[in-house]
Design a protein around this motif. Structure first.
Motif, PDB file in Angstrom:
ATOM      1  N   LEU A 143       2.923  63.642  16.122  1.00 23.06           N
ATOM      2  CA  LEU A 143       2.734  62.802  14.948  1.00 23.06           C
ATOM      3  C   LEU A 143       1.416  62.043  15.276  1.00 23.06           C
ATOM      4  O   LEU A 143       1.394  61.501  15.982  1.00 23.06           O
ATOM      5  N   THR A 144       0.642  62.043  13.942  1.00 23.25           N
ATOM      6  CA  THR A 144      -0.386  61.106  13.739  1.00 23.25           C
ATOM      7  C   THR A 144      -0.278  60.075  13.161  1.00 23.25           C
ATOM      8  O   THR A 144       0.201  60.198  11.865  1.00 23.25           O
ATOM      9  N   THR A 145      -0.534  58.677  13.493  1.00 23.94           N
ATOM     10  CA  THR A 145      -0.431  57.683  12.555  1.00 23.94           C
ATOM     11  C   THR A 145      -1.916  56.865  12.591  1.00 23.94           C
ATOM     12  O   THR A 145      -2.904  57.382  13.303  1.00 23.94           O
ATOM     13  N   ASN A 146      -2.005  55.844  11.826  1.00 19.66           N
ATOM     14  CA  ASN A 146      -3.347  55.273  11.727  1.00 19.66           C
ATOM     15  C   ASN A 146      -3.617  54.326  12.986  1.00 19.66           C
ATOM     16  O   ASN A 146      -4.701  54.011  13.332  1.00 19.66           O
ATOM     17  N   LYS A 147      -2.529  54.337  13.997  1.00 24.06           N
ATOM     18  CA  LYS A 147      -2.853  53.410  15.279  1.00 24.06           C
ATOM     19  C   LYS A 147      -2.779  54.468  16.398  1.00 24.06           C
ATOM     20  O   LYS A 147      -3.701  54.290  17.415  1.00 24.06           O
ATOM     21  N   THR A 148      -2.032  55.615  16.335  1.00 23.68           N
ATOM     22  CA  THR A 148      -1.761  56.137  17.765  1.00 23.68           C
ATOM     23  C   THR A 148      -1.149  57.603  17.513  1.00 23.68           C
ATOM     24  O   THR A 148      -1.181  58.112  16.213  1.00 23.68           O
ATOM     25  N   GLU A 149      -0.965  58.318  18.375  1.00 22.31           N
ATOM     26  CA  GLU A 149      -0.208  59.610  18.371  1.00 22.31           C
ATOM     27  C   GLU A 149       1.224  59.537  19.132  1.00 22.31           C
ATOM     28  O   GLU A 149       1.295  58.908  20.001  1.00 22.31           O
ATOM     29  N   TYR A 150       2.069  60.372  18.651  1.00 27.42           N
ATOM     30  CA  TYR A 150       3.498  60.554  19.053  1.00 27.42           C
ATOM     31  C   TYR A 150       3.915  61.868  19.365  1.00 27.42           C
ATOM     32  O   TYR A 150       3.405  62.746  18.700  1.00 27.42           O
ATOM     33  N   GLU A 151       4.724  62.027  20.448  1.00 25.49           N
ATOM     34  CA  GLU A 151       5.296  63.482  20.506  1.00 25.49           C
ATOM     35  C   GLU A 151       7.020  63.261  20.332  1.00 25.49           C
ATOM     36  O   GLU A 151       7.316  62.124  21.006  1.00 25.49           O
ATOM     37  N   ALA A 152       7.535  64.061  19.791  1.00 31.60           N
ATOM     38  CA  ALA A 152       9.163  63.962  19.595  1.00 31.60           C
ATOM     39  C   ALA A 152       9.732  65.354  19.553  1.00 31.60           C
ATOM     40  O   ALA A 152       8.967  66.403  19.317  1.00 31.60           O
ATOM     41  N   ASP A 153      11.019  65.411  19.751  1.00 32.96           N
ATOM     42  CA  ASP A 153      11.807  66.513  19.522  1.00 32.96           C
ATOM     43  C   ASP A 153      11.862  66.842  17.947  1.00 32.96           C
ATOM     44  O   ASP A 153      11.962  68.031  17.586  1.00 32.96           O
ATOM     45  N   ALA A 154      12.102  66.075  17.272  1.00 28.81           N
ATOM     46  CA  ALA A 154      12.383  66.066  15.875  1.00 28.81           C
ATOM     47  C   ALA A 154      11.459  64.991  15.043  1.00 28.81           C
ATOM     48  O   ALA A 154      11.533  63.716  15.512  1.00 28.81           O
ATOM     49  N   VAL A 155      10.941  65.111  13.892  1.00 25.39           N
ATOM     50  CA  VAL A 155      10.390  64.297  13.158  1.00 25.39           C
ATOM     51  C   VAL A 155      11.043  64.200  11.543  1.00 25.39           C
ATOM     52  O   VAL A 155      11.065  65.474  11.119  1.00 25.39           O
ATOM     53  N   ILE A 156      11.459  63.330  11.132  1.00 25.41           N
ATOM     54  CA  ILE A 156      11.897  63.336   9.877  1.00 25.41           C
ATOM     55  C   ILE A 156      11.044  62.578   8.849  1.00 25.41           C
ATOM     56  O   ILE A 156      10.716  61.526   8.924  1.00 25.41           O
ATOM     57  N   LEU A 157      10.771  63.413   7.774  1.00 26.74           N
ATOM     58  CA  LEU A 157       9.870  62.841   6.802  1.00 26.74           C
ATOM     59  C   LEU A 157      10.738  62.240   5.681  1.00 26.74           C
ATOM     60  O   LEU A 157      11.197  62.795   4.948  1.00 26.74           O
ATOM     61  N   ALA A 158      10.383  60.804   5.617  1.00 34.11           N
ATOM     62  CA  ALA A 158      11.237  60.288   4.554  1.00 34.11           C
ATOM     63  C   ALA A 158      10.339  59.226   3.956  1.00 34.11           C
ATOM     64  O   ALA A 158      10.814  58.088   3.625  1.00 34.11           O
ATOM     65  N   MET A 159       9.202  59.620   3.383  1.00 32.38           N
ATOM     66  CA  MET A 159       8.086  58.698   2.998  1.00 32.38           C
ATOM     67  C   MET A 159       8.101  58.641   1.398  1.00 32.38           C
ATOM     68  O   MET A 159       7.237  58.033   0.922  1.00 32.38           O
ATOM     69  N   GLY A 160       9.137  58.881   0.835  1.00 25.17           N
ATOM     70  CA  GLY A 160       9.439  58.782  -0.571  1.00 25.17           C
ATOM     71  C   GLY A 160       8.188  59.395  -1.706  1.00 25.17           C
ATOM     72  O   GLY A 160       7.759  60.499  -1.160  1.00 25.17           O
ATOM     73  N   ALA A 161       8.292  58.931  -2.814  1.00 27.64           N
ATOM     74  CA  ALA A 161       7.171  59.739  -3.680  1.00 27.64           C
ATOM     75  C   ALA A 161       6.447  58.724  -4.161  1.00 27.64           C
ATOM     76  O   ALA A 161       5.393  58.147  -3.457  1.00 27.64           O
TER      77      ALA A 161
END
Ligand SMILES: Cc1cc2nc3c(=O)[nH]c(=O)nc-3n(C[C@H](O)[C@H](O)[C@H](O)COP(=O)(O)OP(=O)(O)OC[C@H]3O[C@@H](n4cnc5c(N)ncnc54)[C@H](O)[C@@H]3O)c2cc1C
Length: 407
Positions: A143-161
């Motif tokens: 996962l890339t953000t405006n600050k850093t990078e992450y790694e995970a087993d699962a990512v849930i996208l819940a960013m609305g509309a």
């Protein structure tokens, strides 16, 4: 081993997903670009938060989602939502089936979710914007953000509309993130929204609320019909019946097709009742002015609108108005035809139609072709009627995805 789960977005769906994943033993981090949790949730139901509805049916959702909603609601329905909130100390009440917290405060719902997030030791990173996700063969997600990078087993996208005031941060980030991992995004439109009327339409100068039946027509086609309290403003029309119908008509309005709202301000009168009412009214054709004749018949703002449209002076004496003309004036209250111009837009809308195609979504809200990635909430091509149906979907999708991501 406990799985690492990252939830992107701390709205209703994201917080619910994070709580279910953490209750199932996952190590959960929420990334939220706003500076607080549940900004939009705190504004729902006019600040009272209509959590769900006892009258829950799949047909209260957009046609393309109904089959899937039936399955999802049978996995996590209204009683599950009520139990979920009970488990966090939120007592609910029903107002004719509409479920609200007894507190009457949406903030009490946000606070309960926040306390549960703290109790479960979920990390929340505020002021951080998710920019993209990438799946690896090894079953990990980057996962890339405006600050850093992450790694995970699962990512849930819940960013609305896209719906809601600017402060809700509803800027549709999830759409481009999903497009970049090969998902289909259906065209979006604002829904549960009011409409501006076409230039030149005569409307009440000050806001008026009145009971009406509203039919929305395009040529001879009836697009939608709803009954309830409409709100008429100098520039537009809104209120629950208009918002409920908005999903059916928005596309035509945005395509600049000639869509009209036709209002009947005597929605509970059949023809016989209304004829009897007219007969009583017509007995009053005497020295009084048209204005005085109509003062007890309807709201004065609506009368202004009706007479303005008929180009009739309010001071005309009733005795100078023929019976057929007087009848025609009274009949006009049942057929006020208003041309629509455009919607009030995403910022005034409660929900977005369109979004991530359900064809790309598995029964546990996993994204097909992107292992380890899940999509929930308003980001998906699911929208419901006014009355707790959109939050129900946020809780349903969040809980199912949260559980699946933790396994
Ligand atoms: C005024 C209003 C009243 C409403 N009232 C009701 C009601 O009473 N009942 C009902 O059922 N529905 C209601 N709704 C609809 C309901 O609020 C939504 O359907 C629901 O909140 C959607 O939840 P969500 O979690 O999918 O999205 P959201 O609540 O929009 O949450 C998305 C979150 O993701 C964050 N985010 C976005 N992009 C990024 C990014 N790139 N990185 C990190 N974070 C990001 C946002 O800041 C936000 O916190 C209402 C809506 C509005 C606008």
């Amino acid at each position: 081993m406990n799985r690492d789960v990252i939830v992107c977005g701390a709205g209703a769906a994201g917080m619910c997903a994070a709580i279910y994943a953490a209750r199932n033993g996952a190590h959960v981090t929420i990334i939220e670009k706003n500076s607080c949790l549940g900004k939009k949730l705190s504004m729902t139901g006019n600040g009272r938060c209509n959590l769900t509805n006892l009258d829950m049916r799949e047909e209260y959702y957009n046609p393309s989602a109904r089959g899937r909603m039936k399955e999802w609601l049978s996995t996590y329905g209204v009683e599950d939502v009520i139990s979920f909130f009970k488990s966090m100390g939120v007592v609910v009440k029903s107002e004719e089936g509409y479920i609200y917290p007894v507190s009457g405060q949406a903030m009490s719902v946000v606070n309960a979710l926040e306390n549960e997030i703290k109790r479960l030791e979920i990390t929340v990173n505020f002021g951080e914007q998710v920019k993209g996700v990438k799946c690896f063969d090894a079953g990990r997600v980057k996962l890339t953000t405006n600050k850093t990078e992450y790694e995970a087993d699962a990512v849930i996208l819940a960013m609305g509309a896209l719906s809601g005031a600017k402060s809700t941060m509803s800027t549709g980030d999830g759409y481009y993130i999903c497009k970049n991992i090969g998902m289909t995004v259906k065209d979006t439109h604002p829904a549960l929204v009011g409409f501006k009327v076409a230039e030149g339409e005569i409307m009440p100068s000050a806001g008026v609320r009145a009971a009406a039946e509203v039919s929305f027509i395009l040529g001879s086609e009836l697009l939608a019909k709803e009954k309830g309290e409409v709100q008429l403003n100098h520039d537009g029309i809104s209120g629950i019946p208009v918002m409920q119908a908005s999903r059916e008509i928005i596309q035509f309005v945005e395509e600049k097709k000639p869509v009209y709202a036709v209002l009947d301000f005597f929605p509970d009168y059949d023809e016989t009742d209304f004829n009897a009412l007219k007969a009583d009214m017509l007995k009053l054709r005497d020295e009084r002015s048209l204005e005085d004749f109509l003062q007890g018949f309807a709201n004065s703002g609506i009368t202004d609108m009706v007479l303005g449209r008929m180009k009739l002076g309010r001071k005309m004496k009733m005795k100078n108005i023929s019976i057929s003309m007087a009848e025609c004036i009274l009949d006009s209250y049942r057929n006020v035809k208003i041309a629509l111009d455009t919607s009030y837009g995403y910022q005034a809308s409660q929900v977005t139609t369109g979004g991530i195609s359900l064809g790309d979504i598995g029964s546990d809200f996993s994204c097909k072709g992107a292992p380890g990635v899940y999509c929930v909430g308003e980001l998906l091509d699911v929208d419901g009627r006014c009355g707790g149906y959109n939050l129900q979907f946020a809780w349903t999708s969040g809980s199912i995805a949260g559980c699946a991501a933790s396994l």
